[in-house]
Design a protein around this motif. Structure first.
Motif, PDB file in Angstrom:
ATOM      1  N   ALA A   1     -87.433 -43.832  34.602  1.00 48.21           N
ATOM      2  CA  ALA A   1     -86.005 -43.515  34.656  1.00 48.21           C
ATOM      3  C   ALA A   1     -85.531 -42.943  33.321  1.00 48.21           C
ATOM      4  O   ALA A   1     -85.998 -43.356  32.254  1.00 48.21           O
ATOM      5  CB  ALA A   1     -85.210 -44.769  34.994  1.00 48.21           C
ATOM      6  N   ALA A   2     -84.596 -42.009  33.409  1.00 52.77           N
ATOM      7  CA  ALA A   2     -83.957 -41.462  32.216  1.00 52.77           C
ATOM      8  C   ALA A   2     -82.708 -42.285  31.939  1.00 52.77           C
ATOM      9  O   ALA A   2     -81.717 -42.182  32.657  1.00 52.77           O
ATOM     10  CB  ALA A   2     -83.606 -39.989  32.429  1.00 52.77           C
ATOM     11  N   PHE A   3     -82.756 -43.116  30.915  1.00 53.36           N
ATOM     12  CA  PHE A   3     -81.622 -43.996  30.629  1.00 53.36           C
ATOM     13  C   PHE A   3     -81.491 -44.207  29.133  1.00 53.36           C
ATOM     14  O   PHE A   3     -82.460 -44.073  28.379  1.00 53.36           O
ATOM     15  CB  PHE A   3     -81.786 -45.344  31.343  1.00 53.36           C
ATOM     16  N   THR A   4     -80.287 -44.519  28.712  1.00 51.42           N
ATOM     17  CA  THR A   4     -80.049 -44.919  27.334  1.00 51.42           C
ATOM     18  C   THR A   4     -79.884 -46.432  27.298  1.00 51.42           C
ATOM     19  O   THR A   4     -79.623 -47.070  28.319  1.00 51.42           O
ATOM     20  CB  THR A   4     -78.796 -44.248  26.761  1.00 51.42           C
ATOM     21  N   THR A   5     -80.035 -46.987  26.111  1.00 45.20           N
ATOM     22  CA  THR A   5     -79.943 -48.431  25.941  1.00 45.20           C
ATOM     23  C   THR A   5     -78.903 -48.741  24.879  1.00 45.20           C
ATOM     24  O   THR A   5     -78.917 -48.149  23.793  1.00 45.20           O
ATOM     25  CB  THR A   5     -81.298 -49.026  25.504  1.00 45.20           C
ATOM     26  N   ARG A   6     -77.991 -49.646  25.208  1.00 41.26           N
ATOM     27  CA  ARG A   6     -77.009 -50.109  24.239  1.00 41.26           C
ATOM     28  C   ARG A   6     -77.219 -51.602  23.994  1.00 41.26           C
ATOM     29  O   ARG A   6     -77.144 -52.401  24.921  1.00 41.26           O
ATOM     30  CB  ARG A   6     -75.582 -49.874  24.735  1.00 41.26           C
ATOM     31  N   GLU A   7     -77.488 -51.953  22.760  1.00 43.66           N
ATOM     32  CA  GLU A   7     -77.730 -53.346  22.408  1.00 43.66           C
ATOM     33  C   GLU A   7     -76.430 -53.963  21.893  1.00 43.66           C
ATOM     34  O   GLU A   7     -75.798 -53.425  20.983  1.00 43.66           O
ATOM     35  CB  GLU A   7     -78.816 -53.442  21.341  1.00 43.66           C
ATOM     36  N   VAL A   8     -76.024 -55.069  22.495  1.00 39.74           N
ATOM     37  CA  VAL A   8     -74.793 -55.744  22.093  1.00 39.74           C
ATOM     38  C   VAL A   8     -75.122 -57.181  21.693  1.00 39.74           C
ATOM     39  O   VAL A   8     -76.105 -57.765  22.139  1.00 39.74           O
ATOM     40  CB  VAL A   8     -73.740 -55.743  23.222  1.00 39.74           C
ATOM     41  N   SER A   9     -74.292 -57.725  20.848  1.00 41.80           N
ATOM     42  CA  SER A   9     -74.449 -59.111  20.441  1.00 41.80           C
ATOM     43  C   SER A   9     -73.336 -59.946  21.063  1.00 41.80           C
ATOM     44  O   SER A   9     -72.330 -59.412  21.547  1.00 41.80           O
ATOM     45  CB  SER A   9     -74.413 -59.229  18.915  1.00 41.80           C
ATOM     46  N   TYR A  10     -73.519 -61.252  21.061  1.00 47.87           N
ATOM     47  CA  TYR A  10     -72.513 -62.125  21.680  1.00 47.87           C
ATOM     48  C   TYR A  10     -72.418 -63.445  20.925  1.00 47.87           C
ATOM     49  O   TYR A  10     -72.280 -64.511  21.519  1.00 47.87           O
ATOM     50  CB  TYR A  10     -72.844 -62.356  23.161  1.00 47.87           C
ATOM     51  N   ARG A  11     -72.469 -63.374  19.631  1.00 50.90           N
ATOM     52  CA  ARG A  11     -72.406 -64.585  18.809  1.00 50.90           C
ATOM     53  C   ARG A  11     -70.971 -64.972  18.467  1.00 50.90           C
ATOM     54  O   ARG A  11     -70.626 -66.148  18.476  1.00 50.90           O
ATOM     55  CB  ARG A  11     -73.235 -64.411  17.540  1.00 50.90           C
ATOM     56  N   THR A  12     -70.141 -64.004  18.149  1.00 51.57           N
ATOM     57  CA  THR A  12     -68.768 -64.312  17.750  1.00 51.57           C
ATOM     58  C   THR A  12     -67.844 -64.251  18.958  1.00 51.57           C
ATOM     59  O   THR A  12     -68.178 -63.684  20.008  1.00 51.57           O
ATOM     60  CB  THR A  12     -68.284 -63.314  16.692  1.00 51.57           C
ATOM     61  N   ASP A  13     -66.645 -64.813  18.809  1.00 55.10           N
ATOM     62  CA  ASP A  13     -65.665 -64.763  19.892  1.00 55.10           C
ATOM     63  C   ASP A  13     -65.299 -63.327  20.237  1.00 55.10           C
ATOM     64  O   ASP A  13     -65.126 -62.980  21.417  1.00 55.10           O
ATOM     65  CB  ASP A  13     -64.411 -65.545  19.499  1.00 55.10           C
ATOM     66  N   ALA A  14     -65.172 -62.480  19.215  1.00 54.70           N
ATOM     67  CA  ALA A  14     -64.827 -61.078  19.460  1.00 54.70           C
ATOM     68  C   ALA A  14     -65.936 -60.369  20.240  1.00 54.70           C
ATOM     69  O   ALA A  14     -65.662 -59.577  21.147  1.00 54.70           O
ATOM     70  CB  ALA A  14     -64.576 -60.363  18.136  1.00 54.70           C
ATOM     71  N   GLN A  15     -67.183 -60.658  19.891  1.00 54.04           N
ATOM     72  CA  GLN A  15     -68.299 -60.044  20.603  1.00 54.04           C
ATOM     73  C   GLN A  15     -68.364 -60.526  22.048  1.00 54.04           C
ATOM     74  O   GLN A  15     -68.628 -59.746  22.963  1.00 54.04           O
ATOM     75  CB  GLN A  15     -69.610 -60.361  19.881  1.00 54.04           C
ATOM     76  N   LYS A  16     -68.099 -61.804  22.259  1.00 54.52           N
ATOM     77  CA  LYS A  16     -68.091 -62.335  23.627  1.00 54.52           C
ATOM     78  C   LYS A  16     -66.973 -61.711  24.446  1.00 54.52           C
ATOM     79  O   LYS A  16     -67.145 -61.410  25.641  1.00 54.52           O
ATOM     80  CB  LYS A  16     -67.951 -63.853  23.588  1.00 54.52           C
ATOM     81  N   ALA A  17     -65.821 -61.504  23.827  1.00 54.60           N
ATOM     82  CA  ALA A  17     -64.707 -60.872  24.538  1.00 54.60           C
ATOM     83  C   ALA A  17     -65.052 -59.437  24.926  1.00 54.60           C
ATOM     84  O   ALA A  17     -64.721 -58.983  26.031  1.00 54.60           O
ATOM     85  CB  ALA A  17     -63.448 -60.912  23.672  1.00 54.60           C
ATOM     86  N   GLU A  18     -65.708 -58.719  24.035  1.00 53.11           N
ATOM     87  CA  GLU A  18     -66.111 -57.350  24.331  1.00 53.11           C
ATOM     88  C   GLU A  18     -67.135 -57.326  25.457  1.00 53.11           C
ATOM     89  O   GLU A  18     -67.080 -56.462  26.344  1.00 53.11           O
ATOM     90  CB  GLU A  18     -66.682 -56.698  23.078  1.00 53.11           C
ATOM     91  N   LEU A  19     -68.058 -58.283  25.454  1.00 52.70           N
ATOM     92  CA  LEU A  19     -69.054 -58.337  26.525  1.00 52.70           C
ATOM     93  C   LEU A  19     -68.390 -58.627  27.867  1.00 52.70           C
ATOM     94  O   LEU A  19     -68.762 -58.037  28.890  1.00 52.70           O
ATOM     95  CB  LEU A  19     -70.112 -59.394  26.208  1.00 52.70           C
ATOM     96  N   ARG A  20     -67.402 -59.508  27.869  1.00 52.51           N
ATOM     97  CA  ARG A  20     -66.686 -59.786  29.126  1.00 52.51           C
ATOM     98  C   ARG A  20     -65.954 -58.547  29.634  1.00 52.51           C
ATOM     99  O   ARG A  20     -65.793 -58.363  30.848  1.00 52.51           O
ATOM    100  CB  ARG A  20     -65.706 -60.946  28.927  1.00 52.51           C
ATOM    101  N   ARG A  21     -65.532 -57.694  28.725  1.00 53.37           N
ATOM    102  CA  ARG A  21     -64.891 -56.445  29.131  1.00 53.37           C
ATOM    103  C   ARG A  21     -65.891 -55.513  29.801  1.00 53.37           C
ATOM    104  O   ARG A  21     -65.570 -54.801  30.765  1.00 53.37           O
ATOM    105  CB  ARG A  21     -64.268 -55.757  27.912  1.00 53.37           C
ATOM    106  N   LEU A  22     -67.133 -55.537  29.309  1.00 52.79           N
ATOM    107  CA  LEU A  22     -68.159 -54.649  29.837  1.00 52.79           C
ATOM    108  C   LEU A  22     -68.817 -55.193  31.096  1.00 52.79           C
ATOM    109  O   LEU A  22     -69.188 -54.426  31.988  1.00 52.79           O
ATOM    110  CB  LEU A  22     -69.248 -54.429  28.771  1.00 52.79           C
TER     111      LEU A  22
END
Length: 218
Positions: free
Chosen positions: A26-47
């Motif tokens: 498959a032709a795909f890109t990869t985005r690596e996200v973190s989820y350690r801080t509250d802000a990062q967890k909130a962003e992950l919930r948005r995604l």
């Protein structure tokens, strides 16, 4: 098409569909996200609808859960034969994958993949001692040996050609290595399961994942 994953050093659920999509070509890109801080967890919930990784963004849709992404790939890339062609082997490969997806809780709890994962260059961890872990390991060895004997004797994988089942067991192989687990003490006297672990760890796509993990951690 974009696959959103957690940190490569320890996100085993992200590793599995990444391996599947790579195998599919498959032709795909990869985005690596973190989820350690509250802000990062909130962003992950948005995604992510579930608030977890991985998830696949494709054709305006969001597909979440490792197994769902893998099934999507099998349907959209049939030429890759991500499940065995033989109906019996395919049914048992799905059974093995589902068991890994929902089971082996002692292995997950006691042999976790954290920042001290071997892909981070850390020293090997001591082997935990626990009856529940022993039962999980004995079941893994039994499962691997049975499937290798029935379907995979002519190659390194469980069901002949590499399949989604092998993707799901690759993080387990990394745990066996990191926690220095001697599978011979869990029913693998002749080394069939150990040889399978070695094949998973030497698979080129997994080796690429490790290189990327180390590069991102540097």
């Amino acid at each position: 098409m974009e696959l959103i994953i957690g940190p490569r050093l320890y996100s085993t659920w992200s590793l599995r569909p990444w391996l599947v999509l790579k195998r599919a070509g498959a032709a795909f890109t990869t985005r690596e996200v973190s989820y350690r801080t509250d802000a990062q967890k909130a962003e992950l919930r948005r995604l992510s609808p579930s608030g977890f990784v991985p998830l696949l963004k494709v054709d305006g849709e969001t597909i979440w859960d490792t197994l769902s992404i893998s099934e999507w790939a099998a349907e959209h890339y049939p030429e890759a034969q991500l499940w065995p062609v033989d109906p019996t082997a395919r049914a048992l490969a799905r059974s093995a994958t589902a068991e890994m997806h929902s089971g082996f809780m002692a292995l997950r709890d006691l042999c976790g993949m954290g920042p001290d994962h071997p892909m981070a260059g850390a020293a090997r961890a001591e082997t935990p001692s626990d009856p529940a872990l022993d039962r999980d390991l004995a079941r893994l060895v039994e499962l691997w040996r049975q499937m290798r004997s029935r379907f995979g004797a002519d190659g390194p994988w469980l069901f002949g050609d590499w399949s989604i089942a092998d993707a799901f067991f690759t993080p387990v192989a990394a745990r066996v290595r990191h926690y220095q687990i001697d599978l011979s003490g869990h029913g693998d006297a002749d080394g069939v399961a150990r040889t399978y672990v070695e094949a998973l760890l030497a698979q080129p796509d997994f080796e690429e994942w490790q290189r990327l993990a180390l590069a991102n951690a540097a």
